[in-house]
Design a protein around this motif. Sequence first.
Motif, PDB file in Angstrom:
ATOM      1  N   THR A   1     -19.113  -5.687   4.090  1.00 49.58           N
ATOM      2  CA  THR A   1     -18.237  -4.535   4.276  1.00 49.58           C
ATOM      3  C   THR A   1     -16.775  -4.942   4.185  1.00 49.58           C
ATOM      4  N   ALA A   2     -16.425  -6.057   4.806  1.00 49.18           N
ATOM      5  CA  ALA A   2     -15.042  -6.556   4.739  1.00 49.18           C
ATOM      6  C   ALA A   2     -14.663  -6.886   3.300  1.00 49.18           C
ATOM      7  N   LEU A   3     -15.569  -7.507   2.570  1.00 49.76           N
ATOM      8  CA  LEU A   3     -15.317  -7.840   1.170  1.00 49.76           C
ATOM      9  C   LEU A   3     -15.125  -6.567   0.353  1.00 49.76           C
ATOM     10  N   LEU A   4     -15.977  -5.573   0.569  1.00 51.12           N
ATOM     11  CA  LEU A   4     -15.864  -4.308  -0.152  1.00 51.12           C
ATOM     12  C   LEU A   4     -14.514  -3.652   0.127  1.00 51.12           C
ATOM     13  N   HIS A   5     -14.110  -3.610   1.383  1.00 52.60           N
ATOM     14  CA  HIS A   5     -12.813  -3.008   1.721  1.00 52.60           C
ATOM     15  C   HIS A   5     -11.670  -3.752   1.030  1.00 52.60           C
ATOM     16  N   ALA A   6     -11.741  -5.076   0.990  1.00 51.21           N
ATOM     17  CA  ALA A   6     -10.684  -5.859   0.334  1.00 51.21           C
ATOM     18  C   ALA A   6     -10.629  -5.558  -1.166  1.00 51.21           C
ATOM     19  N   VAL A   7     -11.799  -5.472  -1.793  1.00 44.67           N
ATOM     20  CA  VAL A   7     -11.858  -5.164  -3.223  1.00 44.67           C
ATOM     21  C   VAL A   7     -11.322  -3.760  -3.481  1.00 44.67           C
ATOM     22  N   LEU A   8     -11.775  -2.800  -2.704  1.00 44.44           N
ATOM     23  CA  LEU A   8     -11.329  -1.422  -2.911  1.00 44.44           C
ATOM     24  C   LEU A   8      -9.841  -1.244  -2.606  1.00 44.44           C
ATOM     25  N   ASP A   9      -9.323  -1.985  -1.627  1.00 45.93           N
ATOM     26  CA  ASP A   9      -7.885  -1.912  -1.342  1.00 45.93           C
ATOM     27  C   ASP A   9      -7.069  -2.250  -2.586  1.00 45.93           C
TER      28      ASP A   9
ATOM     29  N   ALA B   1     -10.910   3.482  -0.926  1.00 49.25           N
ATOM     30  CA  ALA B   1     -10.914   2.635   0.269  1.00 49.25           C
ATOM     31  C   ALA B   1     -10.529   3.441   1.502  1.00 49.25           C
ATOM     32  N   ALA B   2      -9.500   4.257   1.382  1.00 55.50           N
ATOM     33  CA  ALA B   2      -9.040   5.076   2.508  1.00 55.50           C
ATOM     34  C   ALA B   2     -10.111   6.088   2.931  1.00 55.50           C
TER      35      ALA B   2
ATOM     36  N   SER C   1     -20.284   9.269  -0.895  1.00 62.88           N
ATOM     37  CA  SER C   1     -20.945  10.289  -1.709  1.00 62.88           C
ATOM     38  C   SER C   1     -21.478   9.628  -2.985  1.00 62.88           C
ATOM     39  N   ARG C   2     -22.226  10.397  -3.754  1.00 64.89           N
ATOM     40  CA  ARG C   2     -22.712   9.854  -5.035  1.00 64.89           C
ATOM     41  C   ARG C   2     -21.557   9.431  -5.937  1.00 64.89           C
ATOM     42  N   SER C   3     -20.543  10.267  -6.039  1.00 71.71           N
ATOM     43  CA  SER C   3     -19.419   9.917  -6.917  1.00 71.71           C
ATOM     44  C   SER C   3     -18.657   8.716  -6.366  1.00 71.71           C
ATOM     45  N   ASP C   4     -18.504   8.626  -5.047  1.00 79.37           N
ATOM     46  CA  ASP C   4     -17.852   7.454  -4.468  1.00 79.37           C
ATOM     47  C   ASP C   4     -18.676   6.190  -4.710  1.00 79.37           C
ATOM     48  N   SER C   5     -19.992   6.333  -4.707  1.00 76.08           N
ATOM     49  CA  SER C   5     -20.840   5.158  -4.946  1.00 76.08           C
ATOM     50  C   SER C   5     -20.621   4.612  -6.354  1.00 76.08           C
ATOM     51  N   GLU C   6     -20.375   5.494  -7.314  1.00 75.22           N
ATOM     52  CA  GLU C   6     -20.074   5.038  -8.675  1.00 75.22           C
ATOM     53  C   GLU C   6     -18.771   4.245  -8.686  1.00 75.22           C
ATOM     54  N   GLY C   7     -17.780   4.710  -7.921  1.00 70.81           N
ATOM     55  CA  GLY C   7     -16.513   3.986  -7.820  1.00 70.81           C
ATOM     56  C   GLY C   7     -16.682   2.623  -7.191  1.00 70.81           C
ATOM     57  N   ILE C   8     -17.555   2.528  -6.204  1.00 75.20           N
ATOM     58  CA  ILE C   8     -17.827   1.236  -5.560  1.00 75.20           C
ATOM     59  C   ILE C   8     -18.485   0.283  -6.541  1.00 75.20           C
ATOM     60  N   VAL C   9     -19.488   0.763  -7.250  1.00 77.48           N
ATOM     61  CA  VAL C   9     -20.192  -0.087  -8.220  1.00 77.48           C
ATOM     62  C   VAL C   9     -19.226  -0.561  -9.310  1.00 77.48           C
ATOM     63  N   THR C  10     -18.376   0.324  -9.781  1.00 79.92           N
ATOM     64  CA  THR C  10     -17.396  -0.048 -10.805  1.00 79.92           C
ATOM     65  C   THR C  10     -16.435  -1.102 -10.274  1.00 79.92           C
ATOM     66  N   ALA C  11     -15.901  -0.888  -9.074  1.00 76.93           N
ATOM     67  CA  ALA C  11     -14.944  -1.843  -8.500  1.00 76.93           C
ATOM     68  C   ALA C  11     -15.586  -3.209  -8.281  1.00 76.93           C
ATOM     69  N   LEU C  12     -16.796  -3.227  -7.730  1.00 74.19           N
ATOM     70  CA  LEU C  12     -17.461  -4.508  -7.499  1.00 74.19           C
ATOM     71  C   LEU C  12     -17.846  -5.179  -8.814  1.00 74.19           C
ATOM     72  N   GLY C  13     -18.272  -4.391  -9.789  1.00 72.18           N
ATOM     73  CA  GLY C  13     -18.597  -4.958 -11.104  1.00 72.18           C
ATOM     74  C   GLY C  13     -17.376  -5.575 -11.769  1.00 72.18           C
ATOM     75  N   ASP C  14     -16.249  -4.883 -11.706  1.00 72.10           N
ATOM     76  CA  ASP C  14     -14.999  -5.426 -12.267  1.00 72.10           C
ATOM     77  C   ASP C  14     -14.577  -6.689 -11.529  1.00 72.10           C
ATOM     78  N   GLU C  15     -14.750  -6.680 -10.214  1.00 70.51           N
ATOM     79  CA  GLU C  15     -14.388  -7.859  -9.412  1.00 70.51           C
ATOM     80  C   GLU C  15     -15.262  -9.047  -9.810  1.00 70.51           C
ATOM     81  N   LEU C  16     -16.547  -8.806 -10.022  1.00 69.36           N
ATOM     82  CA  LEU C  16     -17.449  -9.873 -10.453  1.00 69.36           C
ATOM     83  C   LEU C  16     -17.025 -10.421 -11.805  1.00 69.36           C
TER      84      LEU C  16
END
Length: 87
Positions: A14-22, A29-30, A39-54
Amino acid sequence: MPLRLTDCLNTAETALLHAVLDRRNPSLAARIRLHDEVSRSDSEGIVTALGDELINNLDDEWEPTEYGRAVTAGLARFNAHRIGEWP
């Protein structure tokens, strides 16, 4: 029905996700910090952000760095819950 991050990820993930989204999506992130729900649409944003970070944390041989492996673990765990909730 939204997902709760606390049901999907452990404290370190969770801490890592917040740092990536920040860095990658501050408005998402906010929203997540405020409600701890995704939400479903927010989950797509999370997957995109984490994928880009990877992608930005691969070594010269296209293998994830130590940090990239942590991102991968969080992404895999989040996706497992997301797919379980919204097949």
